[in-house]
Design a protein around this motif. Structure first.
Motif, PDB file in Angstrom:
ATOM      1  N   TYR A  26      15.260  45.200  87.304  1.00 46.25           N
ATOM      2  CA  TYR A  26      14.290  45.922  86.393  1.00 46.25           C
ATOM      3  C   TYR A  26      13.201  44.697  86.069  1.00 46.25           C
ATOM      4  CZ  TYR A  26      11.904  47.537  82.384  1.00 46.25           C
ATOM      5  OH  TYR A  26      10.495  47.878  81.501  1.00 46.25           O
ATOM      6  N   THR A  30      12.684  41.567  92.897  1.00 49.09           N
ATOM      7  CA  THR A  30      13.793  42.296  92.971  1.00 49.09           C
ATOM      8  C   THR A  30      15.078  41.608  93.733  1.00 49.09           C
ATOM      9  OG1 THR A  30      12.538  44.105  93.387  1.00 49.09           O
ATOM     10  CG2 THR A  30      14.865  44.462  94.180  1.00 49.09           C
ATOM     11  N   SER A  45      19.108  49.803  93.238  1.00 45.14           N
ATOM     12  CA  SER A  45      17.921  50.409  92.762  1.00 45.14           C
ATOM     13  C   SER A  45      16.780  50.270  93.782  1.00 45.14           C
ATOM     14  CB  SER A  45      17.460  49.880  91.600  1.00 45.14           C
ATOM     15  OG  SER A  45      16.982  48.986  91.472  1.00 45.14           O
ATOM     16  N   TRP A  46      16.831  48.914  94.353  1.00 47.97           N
ATOM     17  CA  TRP A  46      15.815  48.745  95.366  1.00 47.97           C
ATOM     18  C   TRP A  46      16.183  49.036  96.612  1.00 47.97           C
ATOM     19  CZ3 TRP A  46      19.126  45.299  93.333  1.00 47.97           C
ATOM     20  CH2 TRP A  46      20.175  44.554  94.136  1.00 47.97           C
ATOM     21  N   THR A  53      11.142  53.515  91.349  1.00 46.12           N
ATOM     22  CA  THR A  53      10.341  53.030  90.378  1.00 46.12           C
ATOM     23  C   THR A  53      11.150  52.880  89.012  1.00 46.12           C
ATOM     24  OG1 THR A  53       8.343  53.572  91.748  1.00 46.12           O
ATOM     25  CG2 THR A  53       8.131  53.236  89.246  1.00 46.12           C
ATOM     26  N   THR A  55      11.095  51.962  84.846  1.00 44.93           N
ATOM     27  CA  THR A  55      10.099  51.706  83.891  1.00 44.93           C
ATOM     28  C   THR A  55      11.188  51.576  82.588  1.00 44.93           C
ATOM     29  OG1 THR A  55       9.656  53.820  82.905  1.00 44.93           O
ATOM     30  CG2 THR A  55       8.315  52.936  84.678  1.00 44.93           C
ATOM     31  N   ASP A  58      13.271  54.414  81.120  1.00 46.33           N
ATOM     32  CA  ASP A  58      14.578  54.693  81.995  1.00 46.33           C
ATOM     33  C   ASP A  58      15.717  54.481  81.196  1.00 46.33           C
ATOM     34  OD1 ASP A  58      13.774  56.109  84.603  1.00 46.33           O
ATOM     35  OD2 ASP A  58      12.559  54.468  84.658  1.00 46.33           O
TER      36      ASP A  58
END
Length: 102
Positions: A26, A30, A45-46, A53, A55, A58
């Motif tokens: 986040y 990354t 997540s990546w 995406t 933010t 989340d």
């Protein structure tokens, strides 16, 4: 992800010995200098669906002061909500590791 081949070699090389599963990135970069095998970098997540995406919405909280909270009287770790995904977050859909027991 830079690392050294040995404690006596001062040259940095892209990381190749790490295993990265179930991580959330986040803000910021990354990942870089990554030379790990693809199977050692999964369900992050990546790497999910070409990256999620993410933010601030989340997460329950992004309050870093929780990370230095005192332990409980019995010595166990304090309860924190820092970077805990809200149930409406796409992070819940992918269960990035620590949500299974919640």
């Amino acid at each position: 992800m830079l690392e050294r081949v040995s404690p006596t070699d001062i040259n940095n090389i892209p990381g190749y010995r790490e295993v990265l599963h179930n991580n959330i990135a986040y803000m910021g970069t990354t990942i870089k200098n990554d030379n790990n095998l693809p199977e050692n970098v999964t369900n992050n997540s990546w790497t999910i669906d070409d990256g999620l995406t993410i933010t601030s919405d989340d997460f329950v909280s992004l309050d870093t002061t929780q990370l230095s909270a005192a332990r409980k009287p019995d010595g166990s770790l304090p309860d924190v909500t820092f970077m805990l995904p809200v149930t409406s977050s796409a992070l819940y859909k992918y269960d990035l590791g620590y949500l299974a027991d919640k």
